[in-house]
Design a protein around this motif. Structure first.
Motif, PDB file in Angstrom:
ATOM      1  N   GLY A 165      -4.047  16.089   3.237  1.00 24.70           N
ATOM      2  CA  GLY A 165      -4.658  14.851   3.715  1.00 24.70           C
ATOM      3  C   GLY A 165      -3.862  13.648   3.252  1.00 24.70           C
ATOM      4  N   TYR A 166      -4.030  12.553   3.944  1.00 20.69           N
ATOM      5  CA  TYR A 166      -3.314  11.338   3.564  1.00 20.69           C
ATOM      6  C   TYR A 166      -4.293  10.289   3.085  1.00 20.69           C
ATOM      7  CZ  TYR A 166       0.825  13.307   5.658  1.00 20.69           C
ATOM      8  OH  TYR A 166       1.888  14.120   5.939  1.00 20.69           O
ATOM      9  N   GLU A 167      -3.865   9.492   2.172  1.00 17.73           N
ATOM     10  CA  GLU A 167      -4.742   8.495   1.600  1.00 17.73           C
ATOM     11  C   GLU A 167      -3.919   7.257   1.277  1.00 17.73           C
ATOM     12  OE1 GLU A 167      -7.919   8.205  -2.062  1.00 17.73           O
ATOM     13  OE2 GLU A 167      -6.490   9.861  -1.995  1.00 17.73           O
ATOM     14  N   VAL A 168      -4.491   6.090   1.476  1.00 20.74           N
ATOM     15  CA  VAL A 168      -3.764   4.857   1.189  1.00 20.74           C
ATOM     16  C   VAL A 168      -4.307   4.247  -0.094  1.00 20.74           C
ATOM     17  CG1 VAL A 168      -3.245   2.552   1.990  1.00 20.74           C
ATOM     18  CG2 VAL A 168      -3.378   4.424   3.627  1.00 20.74           C
ATOM     19  N   VAL A 169      -3.414   4.016  -1.040  1.00 22.07           N
ATOM     20  CA  VAL A 169      -3.854   3.354  -2.273  1.00 22.07           C
ATOM     21  C   VAL A 169      -2.981   2.132  -2.510  1.00 22.07           C
ATOM     22  CG1 VAL A 169      -4.737   5.429  -3.399  1.00 22.07           C
ATOM     23  CG2 VAL A 169      -2.332   4.808  -3.651  1.00 22.07           C
ATOM     24  N   ASN A 223       0.852  -1.186   0.000  1.00 19.79           N
ATOM     25  CA  ASN A 223       0.000   0.000   0.000  1.00 19.79           C
ATOM     26  C   ASN A 223       0.884   1.231   0.000  1.00 19.79           C
ATOM     27  OD1 ASN A 223      -2.462  -1.330   0.019  1.00 19.79           O
ATOM     28  ND2 ASN A 223      -2.301  -1.676   2.234  1.00 19.79           N
ATOM     29  N   ILE A 224       0.420   2.230  -0.719  1.00 12.88           N
ATOM     30  CA  ILE A 224       1.220   3.452  -0.802  1.00 12.88           C
ATOM     31  C   ILE A 224       0.436   4.573  -0.147  1.00 12.88           C
ATOM     32  CG2 ILE A 224       2.228   5.140  -2.384  1.00 12.88           C
ATOM     33  CD1 ILE A 224       2.567   2.846  -4.368  1.00 12.88           C
ATOM     34  N   VAL A 225       1.110   5.299   0.701  1.00  9.96           N
ATOM     35  CA  VAL A 225       0.458   6.420   1.359  1.00  9.96           C
ATOM     36  C   VAL A 225       0.717   7.672   0.523  1.00  9.96           C
ATOM     37  CG1 VAL A 225       0.281   7.752   3.468  1.00  9.96           C
ATOM     38  CG2 VAL A 225       0.854   5.325   3.564  1.00  9.96           C
TER      39      VAL A 225
END
Ligand code: HEM
Ligand code: FES
Lengths: 516, 322
Positions: free
Chosen positions: A464-468, A455-457
């Protein structure tokens, strides 16, 4: 000259030199016709198929470095006075074998490197065969139709171990000489024929003058030739069966999925050979192995402390140590104690290895042809049996270091010895259910064994931070990929072979034959 | 000859033939690398490194450099070359996966019958009414088979005969060191140890014997019946381990034990070299000694039992010659 030949000549004038050369050869061997599908032979991409390649390539390194060694090594036990460059030895009476090995190490340019590479390659060779074999065992690669190939592999393992032993016996140094003495006693211990075997093989009692020349010719010629023959059979059968493979990624019983020989596999495996050779050379440069000039010449009444054989003999040495001193006394005869750990145990070991494909088929009643491999967890019983058995030999291997361990841990040898005696019974008993349980649990874990996508943050412009999930790695897709079939073409092969169909002449029987 | 069998494919008729071109089509033919330019760079650097390193190896060889430099340059060169090629194959070649079909190995009954029928038919023509010839051939072959094994067995070495039962020690043999010195009673201090041989077998693997001095005076008696074997505090034991034949070379003075370094058997010197630890099954045989008129140590006789590891014809563990 026929019209066709004239045409060929005209066409050839426009070809490049390489094409013309290939054409010349091809006209004589018809490579383009028979050898075509070799280019397309598919090799599975799984890493575990590399283990056998390590064995193959370290064998080639052994052949190359070994030939170099034969040019300088003198297989003779005759005494000479050492007069070479190694100071501490000068003036001593040593055998020609020993002196020539010291000279190989100090006076022959590149000699020490070749010696150390040869010895390292031997260790890697046997090691990779063992690991390769474990892979085949735990994945069920030995099942029909591959039983015979499994047995050929087991034979090569035995011969590799033997040849390794013969090889490091050649320099006639103190440690290897002691090893030969033990081997001699082991031969002697065989009921009925042992003493005769020992006398015939060694040309009399040990030490004698026949042993090193004999070991030499077996080591450099006979066993390598036999191994080479078995290797050819091993690989020939592999081509005939085509590779087994793990299920998934479109793999079925009736196909093989992977990279074709040309070009991807050829590049990978060719590169792999150089990698192995390179690693062997680095080991030969950086890690000293078998510095026989420190051990000294073998004399039967001398002995050095902490005598340890090469690693692949360790389990036997350990077995000799942990075996209690039981002997069987019969009227006028006896079965010596070393017979059990040194003859019976290896006999049973390799007997079981040979017979395993048949035993398992009998146990499971599964006599069907298999080309898809098992995941070890899906066959918990086999996996547990294999792990428990292997742990037994692993403990024996550890037991070959009882004295070293006792010194290191400063406990009495007695304690260490008993610890190992108990361990070689208890450890397999523990390993069996634990392995079984682990297999079961992995089976129940969804997605176990498949590669997880990292997973890449990501940080957005607003902070904002998001995990993809990361991008898919090519080739490691979870969904079934699209396979590119190797095209099957309709080729008029028979017609090409037999251009003109004439009547069979009177008196000759034509064997109906299809060129395939 | 079978006239009636159909050819599996008529001459001139097309058969399925595997093997073909792999024309560039489909995503399988794209390279595996996500960033081919970077991969190219990696391969180029590795090939470059191997080129330089190969050259360096040549130079090192030319100047007779030491093992470290030779191996390092050669190893780095080969490994870099191999890495480059492997990397190229893995990332810059069609990524696949490709598939080929696989025929099952199992043959059909019909196929087998066809083979067997041909084999049997031709064989029958060859052997029919010539059973006598076949038998004669088999007999000749059998004799060949037996005779061919002879040189493999008997040329290789002598028969063991009595050699495993006796050493070169004789009545009156002087105890001789490896340097050819006869051992005198005054030579060893208490706690001293030396390896001795009969004078005609110095260095002999079979005769090698350990001589120890336990006390200054008096006979050392290790077993009943050996009252005279240990004169003036001396004891002599075979140095060949009864386990697997290593020389029992280490002596622990404090515990009066001999240790075999191969598998750590311990023998109690005072108790007739009885094995107290480890895998050795039998005591080391003891050599009966006496001191001659001039004070030199000599053997009363050969060992009274076979020395060294056991063998089938040795007899039980406590055979003694009479
Ligand atoms: C199955 C393959 C082989 C194995 C496992 C093997 C293993 C060994 C080992 C462990 C040594 C001891 C090296 C040392 O001195 O430290 C040795 C020595 C030797 N080997 Fe091999 N070897 C193999 C094949 C060959 C072949 C094919 C040749 C020659 C054509 C060869 C020629 C020699 C020679 C001449 C020596 C003695 C020189 C020396 O000890 O340095 N070997 N071998
Ligand atoms: S040879 Fe002495 S303990 Fe094994």
């Amino acid at each position: 000259m026929s019209a066709a030949q004239a045409d060929g000549r005209a066409a050839r004038r426009e070809e490049s030199a390489v094409e013309r050369l290939y054409g010349w050869v091809d006209d004589r061997f018809a490579i383009s016709r028979g050898g075509r599908h070799l280019l397309d032979k598919i090799f599975p991409d799984h890493w575990s198929f590399m283990l056998g390649e390590i064995a193959l390539y370290s064998f080639i390194v052994l052949l190359v470095t070994g030939v170099f060694l034969t040019l300088y090594f003198v297989p003779s036990e005759h005494d000479i006075v050492y007069n070479g460059v190694y100071g501490p030895l000068r003036g001593q009476t040593v055998s020609e074998a020993y002196a020539s090995t010291v000279n190989l190490s100090f006076s022959v340019r590149d000699g020490l490197l070749m010696r150390q590479m040869h010895h390292w390659a031997a260790n890697i060779f046997v090691g990779s065969i063992v690991v390769h074999m474990l892979r085949v065992f735990f994945t069920g690669g030995f099942r029909r139709p591959r039983e015979i190939n499994w047995m050929i592999g087991a034979t090569m393992l035995i011969l590799a171990i033997f040849n390794g032993f013969l090889g490091y016996s050649l320099p006639d140094d103190l440690i290897s000489g002691t090893g030969i003495r033990i081997a001699y006693s082991i031969l002697e211990s065989i009921p009925f024929v042992g003493t005769y075997l020992a006398y015939f093989l060694f040309g009399g009692s040990y030490p004698g003058t026949a042993i090193i020349p004999r070991f030499f010719i077996i080591h450099v010629l006979i066993l390598p030739l036999v191994i080479l023959g078995l290797l050819a059979a091993h690989l020939g059968i592999l081509v005939r069966h085509r590779h087994s493979q793990f299920p998934g990624r479109g793999a079925r019983e009736d196909n093989v999925v992977g990279s074709p020989l040309w070009p991807a596999f050829a590049a990978k495996t060719g590169g792999f050979f150089f990698l192995i050779a390179g690693v062997t050379a680095l080991l030969g440069a950086l890690v000293q192995i078998n510095p026989i000039w420190l051990y000294g010449q073998y004399y039967p009444y001398k002995v050095s402390y902490a005598v340890q054989p090469d690693w692949y003999m360790g389990w036997l040495d350990g077995a000799l140590r942990v075996m209690p001193s039981w002997e069987i006394n019969l009227p006028g005869h006896m079965v010596p104690t070393i017979f059990f750990p040194a003859v019976l145990l290896p006999g049973i070991t390799f007997g079981l290895i040979y017979a395993w494909p048949l035993i398992e088929a009998k146990l499971t009643g599964d006599y069907a042809e298999h080309h898809l491999l098992d995941r070890p967890r899906d066959k918990p019983l086999r996996t547990a049996i294999g792990a428990a058995t292997f742990s037994f030999y692993f403990v024996l291997f550890g037991a070959s270091a009882t004295d070293v361990l006792a010194n290191y841990l400063t406990v009495s040898l007695n304690v260490v010895l008993w610890a190992f005696r108990i361990a070689c019974i208890v450890v397999p008993i523990v390993v069996f259910p634990v392995t079984y349980k682990i297999c079961r649990e992995i089976q129940e874990t969804p997605g176990a064994g498949s590669r997880k996508r990292p997973n890449i943050v990501v940080r957005s412009a607003e902070g904002g931070y998001e995990v993809v999930p990361s991008e898919e790695y090519p080739g490691y897709v979870e969904r079934e990929p699209d396979l590119e079939p190797v095209p099957v073409e309709e080729v008029d092969v028979v017609g090409a072979m037999q251009p003109e169909q004439e009547e069979t002449p009177e008196g000759i029987y034509r064997i109906p034959r299809v060129f395939r | 000859m079978p006239e009636d069998r159909e050819p599996t494919a008529a001459p001139g008729q097309a058969v399925r033939h595997e093997g073909a071109r792999l024309p560039a089509r489909g995503p399988q033919f794209e390279v595996a690398a996500r960033n081919p330019r970077r991969a190219e760079g990696v391969v180029a650097v590795a090939f470059g490194a191997s080129l330089l390193s190969f050259a360096a190896f040549g130079g090192a060889y030319w100047t007779n450099a030491d093992n470290f430099v030779l191996g390092l340059t050669l190893g780095v060169a080969l490994a870099a070359f191999g890495f480059a090629l492997t990397y190229w194959g893995k990332y810059l070649m069609p990524r696949g996966p490709f598939e080929e079909s696989r025929p099952m190995m199992a043959t059909t009954r019909a196929e087998r019958e066809e083979m067997v029928a041909d084999f049997a038919l031709r064989g029958k023509v060859a052997v029919e009414r010539r059973g006598f010839l076949a038998k004669l051939m088999a007999a000749a072959g059998a004799v060949l088979g037996i005779v061919v094994a002879f040189p493999l067995i008997r040329s290789l070495g002598p028969k063991p005969d009595q050699s495993l039962y006796h050493t070169k020690w004789r009545k009156g043999s002087r105890l001789t060191t490896i340097d050819g010195q006869f051992v005198h009673v005054d030579d060893l201090d208490v706690g001293g140890i030396v390896t001795v041989f009969p004078p005609d077998d110095i260095g002999g693997a079979f005769s090698q014997t350990i001589l120890l001095r336990i006390t200054q005076t008096g006979n050392v008696v290790t077993e009943p019946g050996r009252e005279t074997w240990g004169p003036d505090g001396y004891l002599a034991y075979s140095k060949v381990c009864t386990h697997a034949g290593c020389p029992v070379g280490l002596y622990e003075k404090l515990t009066q034990q001999l240790l075999c370094p191969c598998h750590q058997s311990l023998f109690n010197v005072l108790d007739g070299a009885f094995p107290v630890f480890g895998p050795a099954p039998r005591p080391l045989p003891q050599l009966p000694l006496y001191v001659d008129g001039e004070g030199y140590l000599r053997a009363q006789s050969d060992y009274l039992e076979p020395i060294g590891p056991g063998f089938w014809y040795r007899g039980g563990s406590n055979v003694m010659y009479k």
